[in-house]
Write a protein that holds these residues in place. Structure first.
Motif, PDB file in Angstrom:
ATOM      1  N   LEU A 187       0.830  -1.211   0.000  1.00  0.00           N
ATOM      2  CA  LEU A 187       0.000   0.000   0.000  1.00  0.00           C
ATOM      3  C   LEU A 187       0.864   1.259   0.000  1.00  0.00           C
ATOM      4  N   SER A 188       1.958   1.230   0.738  1.00  0.00           N
ATOM      5  CA  SER A 188       2.858   2.389   0.785  1.00  0.00           C
ATOM      6  C   SER A 188       3.492   2.665  -0.572  1.00  0.00           C
ATOM      7  N   GLN A 189       3.701   1.637  -1.356  1.00  0.00           N
ATOM      8  CA  GLN A 189       4.248   1.817  -2.704  1.00  0.00           C
ATOM      9  C   GLN A 189       3.174   2.278  -3.683  1.00  0.00           C
ATOM     10  N   LEU A 190       1.956   1.811  -3.481  1.00  0.00           N
ATOM     11  CA  LEU A 190       0.871   2.108  -4.411  1.00  0.00           C
ATOM     12  C   LEU A 190       0.268   3.498  -4.210  1.00  0.00           C
ATOM     13  N   GLU A 191       0.104   3.910  -2.961  1.00  0.00           N
ATOM     14  CA  GLU A 191      -0.591   5.167  -2.675  1.00  0.00           C
ATOM     15  C   GLU A 191      -0.005   6.384  -3.397  1.00  0.00           C
ATOM     16  N   PRO A 192       1.316   6.569  -3.418  1.00  0.00           N
ATOM     17  CA  PRO A 192       1.830   7.780  -4.073  1.00  0.00           C
ATOM     18  C   PRO A 192       1.724   7.767  -5.608  1.00  0.00           C
ATOM     19  N   ILE A 193       1.502   6.613  -6.201  1.00  0.00           N
ATOM     20  CA  ILE A 193       1.487   6.547  -7.671  1.00  0.00           C
ATOM     21  C   ILE A 193       0.109   6.307  -8.263  1.00  0.00           C
ATOM     22  N   ILE A 194      -0.896   6.104  -7.411  1.00  0.00           N
ATOM     23  CA  ILE A 194      -2.222   5.689  -7.892  1.00  0.00           C
ATOM     24  C   ILE A 194      -2.793   6.654  -8.932  1.00  0.00           C
ATOM     25  N   ASN A 195      -2.485   7.931  -8.824  1.00  0.00           N
ATOM     26  CA  ASN A 195      -3.007   8.926  -9.773  1.00  0.00           C
ATOM     27  C   ASN A 195      -2.165   9.040 -11.046  1.00  0.00           C
ATOM     28  N   HIS A 196      -1.079   8.292 -11.127  1.00  0.00           N
ATOM     29  CA  HIS A 196      -0.140   8.464 -12.236  1.00  0.00           C
ATOM     30  C   HIS A 196       0.116   7.192 -13.044  1.00  0.00           C
ATOM     31  N   ILE A 197      -0.756   6.205 -12.924  1.00  0.00           N
ATOM     32  CA  ILE A 197      -0.477   4.931 -13.606  1.00  0.00           C
ATOM     33  C   ILE A 197      -1.469   4.634 -14.728  1.00  0.00           C
ATOM     34  N   GLY A 198      -2.205   5.647 -15.143  1.00  0.00           N
ATOM     35  CA  GLY A 198      -3.072   5.499 -16.306  1.00  0.00           C
ATOM     36  C   GLY A 198      -4.362   4.737 -16.069  1.00  0.00           C
ATOM     37  N   LEU A 199      -4.882   4.784 -14.851  1.00  0.00           N
ATOM     38  CA  LEU A 199      -6.159   4.118 -14.589  1.00  0.00           C
ATOM     39  C   LEU A 199      -7.317   4.983 -15.058  1.00  0.00           C
ATOM     40  N   GLU A 200      -8.362   4.337 -15.537  1.00  0.00           N
ATOM     41  CA  GLU A 200      -9.588   5.060 -15.839  1.00  0.00           C
ATOM     42  C   GLU A 200     -10.132   5.603 -14.520  1.00  0.00           C
ATOM     43  N   GLU A 201     -10.864   6.703 -14.605  1.00  0.00           N
ATOM     44  CA  GLU A 201     -11.342   7.390 -13.405  1.00  0.00           C
ATOM     45  C   GLU A 201     -12.088   6.461 -12.453  1.00  0.00           C
ATOM     46  N   GLU A 202     -13.005   5.661 -12.968  1.00  0.00           N
ATOM     47  CA  GLU A 202     -13.776   4.761 -12.108  1.00  0.00           C
ATOM     48  C   GLU A 202     -12.873   3.749 -11.414  1.00  0.00           C
ATOM     49  N   ASN A 203     -11.919   3.189 -12.153  1.00  0.00           N
ATOM     50  CA  ASN A 203     -10.988   2.228 -11.558  1.00  0.00           C
ATOM     51  C   ASN A 203     -10.111   2.886 -10.500  1.00  0.00           C
ATOM     52  N   ARG A 204      -9.697   4.131 -10.756  1.00  0.00           N
ATOM     53  CA  ARG A 204      -8.873   4.846  -9.782  1.00  0.00           C
ATOM     54  C   ARG A 204      -9.656   5.058  -8.483  1.00  0.00           C
ATOM     55  N   ARG A 205     -10.916   5.473  -8.611  1.00  0.00           N
ATOM     56  CA  ARG A 205     -11.744   5.678  -7.416  1.00  0.00           C
ATOM     57  C   ARG A 205     -11.944   4.374  -6.660  1.00  0.00           C
TER      58      ARG A 205
END
Length: 163
Positions: free
Chosen positions: A89-107
């Motif tokens: 989670l610590s690795q994922l949290e800072p990059i979640i907005n920058h990995i090209g996810l569609e908006e719904e998937n990001r939410r």
């Protein structure tokens, strides 16, 4: 047969196929569309993929009297390691907005991260809930538009989910 049992069997098979696909990609076997270059076909012939414990289908056929029966063999003897979940989670949290996810998937990913954080705050982890949320995150990460960034996280999650 209970719909939940059939769904569980199909989900397990789907996960195994996704894992197999990741393994093929890791070995450079990607293909384009529905065709593969001969070199990739030759390399793919030497890979051994085994799908175990996903259930048994008996009497499967086509026609008016076709029946399906299935038995699920569960492999849930994996205990979650809170430190490893926290590390992912610590690795994922800072990059979640920058990995090209569609908006719904990001939410949905952000919501799942919050649920996992809440679970980590408990004195006793609900392994089933953690596994389910991690598996969901893995599926979302597979769809991300930045595989070079997310593949490591996908593999780390798979390592936690595998016995």
């Amino acid at each position: 047969m209970d719909k939940a049992n059939l769904k569980a069997i199909l989900d397990e098979d789907r996960h195994k196929i996704l894992d197999w696909t990741i393994e093929l990609e890791r070995n450079g076997i990607k293909g384009e569309g529905m065709s593969f270059p001969q070199e990739q076909i030759d390399r793919g012939k030497h890979l051994t993929i085994t799908i175990n414990n996903s259930g048994h289908m008996n009497g499967f056929g086509f026609g008016d009297n076709a029946t399906i029966s299935a038995n699920q063999i569960t492999k849930s003897n994996v205990t979650m390691d809170a430190n490893k979940v926290n590390e992912i989670l610590s690795q994922l949290e800072p990059i979640i907005n920058h990995i090209g996810l569609e908006e719904e998937n990001r939410r949905e990913a952000e919501k799942t991260i919050i649920e996992l954080r809440q679970e980590l705050d408990k004195s006793i982890l609900d392994d089933g809930k953690c596994k389910s949320n991690l598996d969901f995150l893995k599926e979302i990460l597979i769809q991300a538009g930045a595989p070079l960034i997310t593949n490591g996280l996908v593999q780390a999650i798979q390592g936690l989910l595998s016995p």
